[in-house]
Design a protein around this motif. Structure first.
Motif, PDB file in Angstrom:
ATOM      1  N   ARG A   1     -10.381   6.104  -0.792  1.00 31.67           N
ATOM      2  CA  ARG A   1      -8.999   6.532  -1.075  1.00 31.67           C
ATOM      3  C   ARG A   1      -8.214   5.406  -1.742  1.00 31.67           C
ATOM      4  N   ILE A   2      -8.502   4.152  -1.370  1.00 31.46           N
ATOM      5  CA  ILE A   2      -7.852   3.023  -2.052  1.00 31.46           C
ATOM      6  C   ILE A   2      -8.192   3.077  -3.539  1.00 31.46           C
ATOM      7  N   ALA A   3      -9.469   3.313  -3.847  1.00 30.09           N
ATOM      8  CA  ALA A   3      -9.905   3.383  -5.244  1.00 30.09           C
ATOM      9  C   ALA A   3      -9.179   4.518  -5.967  1.00 30.09           C
TER      10      ALA A   3
ATOM     11  N   VAL B   1     -17.693   6.100   7.736  1.00 29.11           N
ATOM     12  CA  VAL B   1     -16.646   5.692   6.800  1.00 29.11           C
ATOM     13  C   VAL B   1     -15.986   4.419   7.318  1.00 29.11           C
ATOM     14  N   LYS B   2     -15.763   3.484   6.410  1.00 31.67           N
ATOM     15  CA  LYS B   2     -15.059   2.249   6.763  1.00 31.67           C
ATOM     16  C   LYS B   2     -13.607   2.345   6.324  1.00 31.67           C
ATOM     17  N   LEU B   3     -12.721   1.954   7.229  1.00 36.73           N
ATOM     18  CA  LEU B   3     -11.303   1.868   6.918  1.00 36.73           C
ATOM     19  C   LEU B   3     -10.958   0.410   6.673  1.00 36.73           C
ATOM     20  N   ALA B   4     -10.124   0.159   5.706  1.00 34.90           N
ATOM     21  CA  ALA B   4      -9.562  -1.173   5.521  1.00 34.90           C
ATOM     22  C   ALA B   4      -8.208  -1.148   6.215  1.00 34.90           C
ATOM     23  N   ALA B   5      -7.947  -2.174   7.000  1.00 33.58           N
ATOM     24  CA  ALA B   5      -6.699  -2.237   7.762  1.00 33.58           C
ATOM     25  C   ALA B   5      -6.148  -3.653   7.696  1.00 33.58           C
ATOM     26  N   PRO B   6      -4.828  -3.778   7.656  1.00 33.28           N
ATOM     27  CA  PRO B   6      -4.251  -5.126   7.615  1.00 33.28           C
ATOM     28  C   PRO B   6      -4.338  -5.794   8.985  1.00 33.28           C
ATOM     29  N   THR B   7      -4.503  -7.092   8.960  1.00 36.32           N
ATOM     30  CA  THR B   7      -4.399  -7.882  10.190  1.00 36.32           C
ATOM     31  C   THR B   7      -2.914  -8.161  10.413  1.00 36.32           C
TER      32      THR B   7
ATOM     33  N   VAL C   1      -7.022  -8.777   5.881  1.00 37.11           N
ATOM     34  CA  VAL C   1      -7.529  -7.411   6.031  1.00 37.11           C
ATOM     35  C   VAL C   1      -8.801  -7.461   6.859  1.00 37.11           C
ATOM     36  N   GLU C   2      -9.042  -6.360   7.567  1.00 36.90           N
ATOM     37  CA  GLU C   2     -10.314  -6.214   8.275  1.00 36.90           C
ATOM     38  C   GLU C   2     -10.852  -4.810   8.027  1.00 36.90           C
ATOM     39  N   ARG C   3     -12.171  -4.681   8.161  1.00 35.96           N
ATOM     40  CA  ARG C   3     -12.802  -3.366   8.036  1.00 35.96           C
ATOM     41  C   ARG C   3     -13.052  -2.827   9.436  1.00 35.96           C
ATOM     42  N   ARG C   4     -12.791  -1.517   9.607  1.00 38.62           N
ATOM     43  CA  ARG C   4     -13.003  -0.852  10.891  1.00 38.62           C
ATOM     44  C   ARG C   4     -13.725   0.464  10.645  1.00 38.62           C
ATOM     45  N   PRO C   5     -14.513   0.904  11.615  1.00 40.56           N
ATOM     46  CA  PRO C   5     -15.082   2.254  11.461  1.00 40.56           C
ATOM     47  C   PRO C   5     -13.975   3.299  11.632  1.00 40.56           C
ATOM     48  N   ASP C   6     -14.062   4.370  10.872  1.00 43.81           N
ATOM     49  CA  ASP C   6     -13.111   5.474  10.994  1.00 43.81           C
ATOM     50  C   ASP C   6     -13.410   6.199  12.308  1.00 43.81           C
TER      51      ASP C   6
ATOM     52  N   VAL D   1      -3.145  -3.475  -2.872  1.00 43.08           N
ATOM     53  CA  VAL D   1      -3.999  -3.001  -1.774  1.00 43.08           C
ATOM     54  C   VAL D   1      -3.365  -3.354  -0.440  1.00 43.08           C
ATOM     55  N   LEU D   2      -2.897  -4.570  -0.304  1.00 37.44           N
ATOM     56  CA  LEU D   2      -2.270  -4.985   0.947  1.00 37.44           C
ATOM     57  C   LEU D   2      -1.039  -4.134   1.248  1.00 37.44           C
ATOM     58  N   GLY D   3      -0.243  -3.837   0.236  1.00 35.84           N
ATOM     59  CA  GLY D   3       0.924  -2.977   0.424  1.00 35.84           C
ATOM     60  C   GLY D   3       0.535  -1.575   0.860  1.00 35.84           C
ATOM     61  N   LEU D   4      -0.501  -1.033   0.253  1.00 34.88           N
ATOM     62  CA  LEU D   4      -0.988   0.292   0.622  1.00 34.88           C
ATOM     63  C   LEU D   4      -1.477   0.301   2.069  1.00 34.88           C
ATOM     64  N   LEU D   5      -2.209  -0.730   2.444  1.00 36.99           N
ATOM     65  CA  LEU D   5      -2.757  -0.801   3.803  1.00 36.99           C
ATOM     66  C   LEU D   5      -1.681  -1.043   4.846  1.00 36.99           C
ATOM     67  N   SER D   6      -0.558  -1.617   4.443  1.00 39.39           N
ATOM     68  CA  SER D   6       0.505  -1.888   5.419  1.00 39.39           C
ATOM     69  C   SER D   6       1.106  -0.588   5.954  1.00 39.39           C
ATOM     70  N   LEU D   7       0.880   0.525   5.252  1.00 40.20           N
ATOM     71  CA  LEU D   7       1.378   1.820   5.713  1.00 40.20           C
ATOM     72  C   LEU D   7       0.466   2.424   6.778  1.00 40.20           C
ATOM     73  N   GLU D   8      -0.849   2.260   6.581  1.00 42.91           N
ATOM     74  CA  GLU D   8      -1.844   2.780   7.519  1.00 42.91           C
ATOM     75  C   GLU D   8      -3.221   2.313   7.058  1.00 42.91           C
ATOM     76  N   PRO D   9      -4.192   2.249   7.978  1.00 36.30           N
ATOM     77  CA  PRO D   9      -5.568   1.958   7.540  1.00 36.30           C
ATOM     78  C   PRO D   9      -6.039   3.057   6.589  1.00 36.30           C
ATOM     79  N   VAL D  10      -6.784   2.657   5.560  1.00 31.95           N
ATOM     80  CA  VAL D  10      -7.164   3.596   4.505  1.00 31.95           C
ATOM     81  C   VAL D  10      -8.654   3.449   4.205  1.00 31.95           C
ATOM     82  N   PRO D  11      -9.361   4.585   4.027  1.00 30.79           N
ATOM     83  CA  PRO D  11     -10.759   4.494   3.596  1.00 30.79           C
ATOM     84  C   PRO D  11     -10.856   3.845   2.217  1.00 30.79           C
ATOM     85  N   MET D  12     -11.930   3.120   2.020  1.00 31.93           N
ATOM     86  CA  MET D  12     -12.114   2.395   0.763  1.00 31.93           C
ATOM     87  C   MET D  12     -12.046   3.347  -0.443  1.00 31.93           C
TER      88      MET D  12
END
Length: 144
Positions: A57-59, A93-99, A82-87, A44-55
């Motif tokens: 889409r991660i699934a 929609v919540k985006l997960a994004a790396p800190t 990681v932090e959650r942000r509004p899209d 998940v962290l590797g995926l998020l390192s590319l860009e913030p992703v909706p939860m």
């Protein structure tokens, strides 16, 4: 020309792919553990390192239930990775994004994955491009 799923060459290729995948996952799990992460958390962290992703889409990417992703992101968030942000396009929609710490951890994790890089370094750039294109074709992705 159609190949049989049981012809010797196909069986050998399937076995080799299985060996590569098993070795990759073993090393990935070991590298994740060195950073006190599970393999799923590291992915998940590797995926998020590319860009913030909706939860959701991660699934889809991990081929798991959204509730599993929620737990993984919760644990990464607790660690400050990681932090959650509004899209910005849909505030429901919540985006997960790396800190910044999550990006650094992801970078260090990628750098420690020698198995994935070391065998590929034995191939020329043209061979790596051909392998990439063949893998994409096997997965049904368009190759230009």
């Amino acid at each position: 020309m159609t190949t049989s799923p049981t012809d010797p060459l196909t069986l050998e290729v399937v076995e080799l792919i299985g060996t590569v995948v098993a070795r990759y996952y073993t090393e990935y799990e070991q590298a994740a553990a060195q950073h006190s992460l599970t393999g799923a958390q590291a992915r998940v962290l590797g995926l998020l390192s590319l860009e913030p992703v909706p939860m959701r889409r991660i699934a889809q990417k991990l081929r798991c239930e959204p509730s599993n992703v929620t737990g993984i992101v919760d644990r990464l968030e607790t660690r400050g990775l990681v932090e959650r942000r509004p899209d910005p396009d849909d505030r429901r929609v919540k985006l997960a994004a790396p800190t910044p710490e999550g990006l650094e951890t992801s970078r260090r994790l990628r750098e420690s994955l020698d198995f994935a890089r070391e065998p590929l370094s034995r191939l020329s750039e043209a061979e790596r491009a051909l392998l990439r294109d063949l893998l994409k074709r096997m997965l049904g992705e368009n190759v230009l």
